[in-house]
Design a protein around this motif. Structure first.
Motif, PDB file in Angstrom:
ATOM      1  N   LEU A   1      14.513  60.740  -4.746  1.00 50.31           N
ATOM      2  CA  LEU A   1      14.248  60.994  -3.328  1.00 50.31           C
ATOM      3  C   LEU A   1      15.168  60.144  -2.453  1.00 50.31           C
ATOM      4  O   LEU A   1      15.742  60.619  -1.476  1.00 50.31           O
ATOM      5  N   TYR A   2      15.320  58.900  -2.847  1.00 52.83           N
ATOM      6  CA  TYR A   2      16.154  57.962  -2.103  1.00 52.83           C
ATOM      7  C   TYR A   2      17.596  58.460  -2.074  1.00 52.83           C
ATOM      8  O   TYR A   2      18.265  58.483  -1.027  1.00 52.83           O
ATOM      9  N   THR A   3      18.085  58.878  -3.246  1.00 53.21           N
ATOM     10  CA  THR A   3      19.445  59.365  -3.370  1.00 53.21           C
ATOM     11  C   THR A   3      19.678  60.580  -2.475  1.00 53.21           C
ATOM     12  O   THR A   3      20.697  60.692  -1.805  1.00 53.21           O
ATOM     13  N   LEU A   4      18.680  61.452  -2.458  1.00 52.57           N
ATOM     14  CA  LEU A   4      18.778  62.640  -1.608  1.00 52.57           C
ATOM     15  C   LEU A   4      18.953  62.242  -0.156  1.00 52.57           C
ATOM     16  O   LEU A   4      19.720  62.839   0.582  1.00 52.57           O
ATOM     17  N   ASN A   5      18.217  61.233   0.211  1.00 51.75           N
ATOM     18  CA  ASN A   5      18.244  60.799   1.601  1.00 51.75           C
ATOM     19  C   ASN A   5      19.568  60.126   1.942  1.00 51.75           C
ATOM     20  O   ASN A   5      20.163  60.376   2.982  1.00 51.75           O
TER      21      ASN A   5
ATOM     22  N   TYR B   1      25.030  65.689  -3.927  1.00 52.29           N
ATOM     23  CA  TYR B   1      23.871  65.801  -4.794  1.00 52.29           C
ATOM     24  C   TYR B   1      24.095  65.234  -6.194  1.00 52.29           C
ATOM     25  O   TYR B   1      23.209  65.308  -7.026  1.00 52.29           O
ATOM     26  N   ASP B   2      25.286  64.678  -6.447  1.00 57.42           N
ATOM     27  CA  ASP B   2      25.618  64.274  -7.815  1.00 57.42           C
ATOM     28  C   ASP B   2      24.597  63.319  -8.410  1.00 57.42           C
ATOM     29  O   ASP B   2      24.059  63.541  -9.494  1.00 57.42           O
ATOM     30  N   ARG B   3      24.320  62.246  -7.684  1.00 54.83           N
ATOM     31  CA  ARG B   3      23.387  61.253  -8.236  1.00 54.83           C
ATOM     32  C   ARG B   3      21.984  61.828  -8.364  1.00 54.83           C
ATOM     33  O   ARG B   3      21.249  61.527  -9.300  1.00 54.83           O
ATOM     34  N   TYR B   4      21.652  62.666  -7.388  1.00 54.26           N
ATOM     35  CA  TYR B   4      20.340  63.312  -7.427  1.00 54.26           C
ATOM     36  C   TYR B   4      20.196  64.140  -8.698  1.00 54.26           C
ATOM     37  O   TYR B   4      19.181  64.061  -9.400  1.00 54.26           O
ATOM     38  N   ILE B   5      21.235  64.896  -8.992  1.00 54.40           N
ATOM     39  CA  ILE B   5      21.179  65.756 -10.179  1.00 54.40           C
ATOM     40  C   ILE B   5      21.030  64.916 -11.450  1.00 54.40           C
ATOM     41  O   ILE B   5      20.261  65.253 -12.352  1.00 54.40           O
ATOM     42  N   VAL B   6      21.736  63.783 -11.499  1.00 50.12           N
ATOM     43  CA  VAL B   6      21.597  62.895 -12.663  1.00 50.12           C
ATOM     44  C   VAL B   6      20.145  62.452 -12.816  1.00 50.12           C
ATOM     45  O   VAL B   6      19.558  62.496 -13.901  1.00 50.12           O
ATOM     46  N   LYS B   7      19.544  62.038 -11.702  1.00 54.04           N
ATOM     47  CA  LYS B   7      18.140  61.591 -11.758  1.00 54.04           C
ATOM     48  C   LYS B   7      17.231  62.719 -12.221  1.00 54.04           C
ATOM     49  O   LYS B   7      16.334  62.528 -13.053  1.00 54.04           O
ATOM     50  N   MET B   8      17.455  63.901 -11.675  1.00 57.33           N
ATOM     51  CA  MET B   8      16.597  65.036 -12.035  1.00 57.33           C
ATOM     52  C   MET B   8      16.769  65.407 -13.508  1.00 57.33           C
ATOM     53  O   MET B   8      15.791  65.715 -14.195  1.00 57.33           O
ATOM     54  N   LEU B   9      18.010  65.338 -13.987  1.00 51.89           N
ATOM     55  CA  LEU B   9      18.240  65.666 -15.394  1.00 51.89           C
ATOM     56  C   LEU B   9      17.595  64.622 -16.298  1.00 51.89           C
ATOM     57  O   LEU B   9      17.046  64.951 -17.350  1.00 51.89           O
TER      58      LEU B   9
ATOM     59  N   LEU C   1      14.844  59.007  11.123  1.00 52.69           N
ATOM     60  CA  LEU C   1      15.960  58.107  10.888  1.00 52.69           C
ATOM     61  C   LEU C   1      17.216  58.906  10.760  1.00 52.69           C
ATOM     62  O   LEU C   1      17.221  59.994  10.196  1.00 52.69           O
ATOM     63  N   SER C   2      18.265  58.337  11.247  1.00 53.44           N
ATOM     64  CA  SER C   2      19.527  59.036  11.098  1.00 53.44           C
ATOM     65  C   SER C   2      19.890  59.057   9.620  1.00 53.44           C
ATOM     66  O   SER C   2      19.427  58.237   8.837  1.00 53.44           O
ATOM     67  N   ASP C   3      20.725  59.994   9.248  1.00 55.67           N
ATOM     68  CA  ASP C   3      21.083  60.151   7.839  1.00 55.67           C
ATOM     69  C   ASP C   3      21.612  58.865   7.242  1.00 55.67           C
ATOM     70  O   ASP C   3      22.369  58.149   7.866  1.00 55.67           O
ATOM     71  N   GLY C   4      21.236  58.622   6.018  1.00 57.88           N
ATOM     72  CA  GLY C   4      21.802  57.485   5.315  1.00 57.88           C
ATOM     73  C   GLY C   4      21.226  56.159   5.746  1.00 57.88           C
ATOM     74  O   GLY C   4      21.687  55.110   5.321  1.00 57.88           O
ATOM     75  N   ASN C   5      20.186  56.208   6.533  1.00 58.66           N
ATOM     76  CA  ASN C   5      19.608  54.950   6.985  1.00 58.66           C
ATOM     77  C   ASN C   5      18.355  54.627   6.188  1.00 58.66           C
ATOM     78  O   ASN C   5      17.290  55.143   6.433  1.00 58.66           O
ATOM     79  N   MET C   6      18.519  53.743   5.202  1.00 59.41           N
ATOM     80  CA  MET C   6      17.401  53.390   4.336  1.00 59.41           C
ATOM     81  C   MET C   6      16.415  52.549   5.112  1.00 59.41           C
ATOM     82  O   MET C   6      16.776  51.730   5.905  1.00 59.41           O
TER      83      MET C   6
END
Ligand SMILES: Nc1ncnc2c1ncn2[C@@H]1O[C@H](COP(=O)(O)OP(=O)(O)O)[C@@H](O)[C@H]1O
Ligand SMILES: [Mg+2]
Lengths: 315, 376
Positions: free
Chosen positions: B334-338, B343-351, B166-171
């Motif tokens: 994972l969704y946020t990464l995709n 990476y901001d939201r990803y980092i929040v989730k990981m933290l 899938l192209s980037d950002g395509n959920m």
């Protein structure tokens, strides 16, 4: 006198309203095989669990090797071995791995541990099963593994809590012999059981428990000499009349007589030749005599006198 | 000492049947099921948009032309092909009218301006064509009509291979299901966690009694248990991730190392949660395991594992819960990464995951800190 290994002073443990251990005091000396005898529910396991600082208790003092016992008294714990009634091993680890794991909680040095594990395997005769998972072992072998896990680190004090429950007679004897052997090698033993025969067989001294209390304490001979009944004679004899019975009752040392469905039972407080005298009395009356037996007092007699109930009923 | 405990705890866990089933086999089975069930859905829906290409024939190749023609016909055609000269083609490429120029010289080659899904599809088509060219020519000689079938076969195969790229950002549904599946493996780590508590607490098992009477402190034993739990869990999540990415060959839309990082942190969270819950309450072995699995599955359900829409509902009705639901955390990370470029939201989730892990670990240690039990 030998050194005190365990000293329990006025231990009280309650489960809500139930007093499971009631002002229990014990002193166990080095080199003893000390028995804790009592029916199921008399508080043996609770006592052991308090002794090991597993259970919190309401009152009392516990000292082991002259030091106060606590959950973090690791210098005490390292010299204690425990074999509980229920088998406690990892189901997913082999015989060798199980022994090695538990031994490793006590002995850090690898070479020393390897030797200890091998000794334990040899001692319990598990050489042919080292690679077996516990579920592949028969009941008797599983008990032996349970024991090996408890004693591999060569403890100075070993506590056995009913290790022979639900074990076949052959394995039971093996276990008892093993305990004697451990004692000969220098370990002090605490052995709990509700089988008086076992306690009579291996223990040098014992405490009899009932309802959380110690009701008698001493060597087996001491306990037996303290009971009123020193001999019980049973005779099969038909049609005894009142006259004969009262003559029997009047015999020297006889303190209790009963006659039921052709069986005459007479209890004596002491004296010699009780059987001969009783048989003479009966023969003089021309009474036909069947089987005759004479029993020395057992721990059951002791228990019966002290509590009014049979020990052996409580299987 | 620590190593000794870790070694045997790990051995015991990886030989545990319920762990082998629930954490190793079950995810693989479920992933396969998702793969089979959802690929069809995806196929029909979003999958193929037609790709604009130009063909510059420096040498004539009638067979290739025929194949290109038939791929550029029909309703769900694959290519929109313009046959033209090099100059015009280059201009079209510059203007963004086409994704690539195919040169026939006579070897086939491709010129593109950017990297992307469409470019990859053109490239793999050309590779495929070159490899099978001799077969195509032979077919064409024997039966000119067969070109159509050959083209259809190409189109099919490309779709099968590329549909998940899938192209980037395509959920899309498929990937969310896979994310949820990875989250499930992480959260099922609670079963591993409860086992740690069981082994070391005297009121939970006979094994616990034996462990408690030993002169090795509880802190060390629980710590070793947690480390071994994390090792086992890492292995289990890796099995699932490797299976999805390298065996099913499904693209998760995320670089593999990031999948691993997220899954590993997520599974440690699962172990910590299980450890804590293992220390509260007294259950039989079967009940404890059942509860851990049921609990995990409920969290996964609320995060959309069984019904994809559940996620949306939760985000609307109880966003706060969605923000702390451990299963949703893994899935969302994972969704946020995709989806997100940064990476901001990803980092929040990981933290948040790290915080949950820490809190439950500490709570677990506090629960097991009591030295004696009131009842065994
Ligand atoms: N965890 C517990 N909660 C409440 N009562 C208990 C518990 N464990 C044992 N008891 C009670 O305490 C008494 C002593 O039990 P126990 O020490 O197990 O006896 P024994 O080992 O001599 O068979 C029994 O009446 C038993 O029912
Ligand atoms: Mg008991």
């Amino acid at each position: 006198m030998a050194q005190t290994v365990v000293k329990i002073d006025k231990l009280v443990k309650r489960y809500k309203d139930l007093v499971a251990v009631d002002h229990l005091s014990l002193e166990i000396f080095e080199g003893e095989v000390f028995g804790l005898l009592g029916p199921n529910g008399s508080g043996k396991t609770t006592t052991i669990n308090c002794l090991l600082s597993l259970l919190s208790f309401d009152k009392g003092d516990i000292q082991i090797f002259g030091k106060n016992m606590s959950p973090t008294a690791y210098d005490i714990k390292k010299d204690i071995g425990v074999v509980m009634q229920n088998v406690a091993v990892f189901d997913q680890l082999t015989v060798y791995e199980n022994i090695d794991y538990f031994c490793g909680l006590y002995i850090k040095d690898k070479a020393q541990r390897k030797k200890a594990v091998e000794d334990a395997i040899a001692f319990t005769g598990l050489e042919d099963f080292v690679k077996f998972l516990p579920k592949k072992l028969s009941g008797g072998l599983l008990r032996r593994l349970n024991i090996a896990c408890g004693i591999a680190h060569k403890p100075k004090l070993i506590i056995f809590d009913e290790p022979t429950v639900a074990v076949d007679p052959q394995s039971r004897n093996k276990i008892l012999e093993g305990i004697i052997e451990l004692n000969k090698q220098g370990a002090t033993i605490i052995y709990t059981s509700h089988y008086m025969e076992e306690v009579e067989q291996i223990c040098t001294r014992l405490a009899v428990m009932d309802k959380g209390r110690v009701i008698a304490q001493g060597t087996i001979d001491e306990l037996k000499t303290n009971v009123k009944c020193s001999e019980t004679v049973t005779v099969e004899a038909r049609e005894l009349d009142e006259q004969t019975l009262s003559e029997v009752k009047a015999l020297e040392h006889a303190f209790e007589t009963s006659y039921e469905s052709g069986r005459l039972t007479v209890k004596y407080t002491g004296g010699k030749h009780n059987v001969v005298r009783l048989l003479n009395t009966l023969q003089n009356k021309n009474i036909h005599i069947g089987r005759v037996s004479s029993e020395q007092p057992t721990l059951n007699t002791v228990f019966l006198e002290l509590t009014g109930k049979e020990l052996r009923d409580k299987e | 000492m620590l190593f000794h405990n870790i070694k045997y705890n790990t051995l015991a866990s990886v030989r545990e049947k319920s762990i082998i089933f629930w954490l190793m086999l079950f995810p693989v089975i479920l992933a396969t099921f998702f793969h089979i069930a959802l690929i069809g859905v995806y196929d029909k829906d979003i999958l193929f948009n037609t790709i604009d290409v130009a063909v510059v024939e420096k040498t004539e190749n009638p067979n290739f032309k025929k194949v290109m023609d038939s791929l550029s016909e029909g309703e769900d055609k694959m290519f929109n092909t313009t046959f033209t000269d090099e100059e015009k083609a280059l201009k079209m490429l510059d203007d963004g009218d086409i994704k690539g120029i195919i040169y026939v010289d006579p070897k086939l080659s491709l010129s593109v301006k950017a990297d992307g899904l469409d470019q990859t599809i053109i490239k793999s088509f050309l590779d495929n064509y070159s490899v099978t060219e001799s077969v195509i020519i032979e077919n064409a000689l024997n039966d000119p009509g067969s070109i159509e079938q050959v083209a259809a076969a190409f189109s099919q195969e490309l779709k099968a291979n590329e549909q998940l790229k899938l192209s980037d950002g395509n959920m899309n549904t498929y990937m969310t299901y896979m994310y949820n599946l990875i989250a499930m493996v992480c959260i099922l780590g609670t079963t591993v966690g409860t086992d740690i508590a069981r082994r070391n607490e005297a009121n939970l098992s006979t094994l616990g009694i034996r462990n408690c009477v030993s002169p090795t402190g509880k802190l060390i034993k629980n710590f070793a248990g947690l480390i071994s739990g994390c090792i086992v869990q890492t292995v289990c999540t890796m099995i699932a991730a490797v299976y999805i990415v390298f065996v099913l060959r499904d693209d998760l839309g995320i670089p593999f190392p990031m999948v691993v990082l997220t899954a590993v942190v997520g599974s440690w969270m699962g172990v910590a949660i299980g450890f804590f819950f293992g220390t509260v309450g007294k259950f039989s072995d079967g009940a404890r395991e059942g509860l851990a699995i049921a609990f995990s599955m409920i969290l996964c359900f609320l995060s959309g594992l069984m019904v994809g829409d559940m996620k949306t509902i939760m985000m609307e009705k109880a966003p706060w819960f969605n923000n702390i639901n451990p299963a949703a955390l893994v899935c969302d990370a994972l969704y946020t990464l995709n989806v997100d470029g940064n990476y901001d939201r990803y980092i929040v989730k990981m933290l948040t995951m790290a915080a949950v892990t820490l809190v439950f670990t500490l709570l677990g240690f506090i629960m097991t800190r009591r030295k004696k039990y009131a009842s065994i």
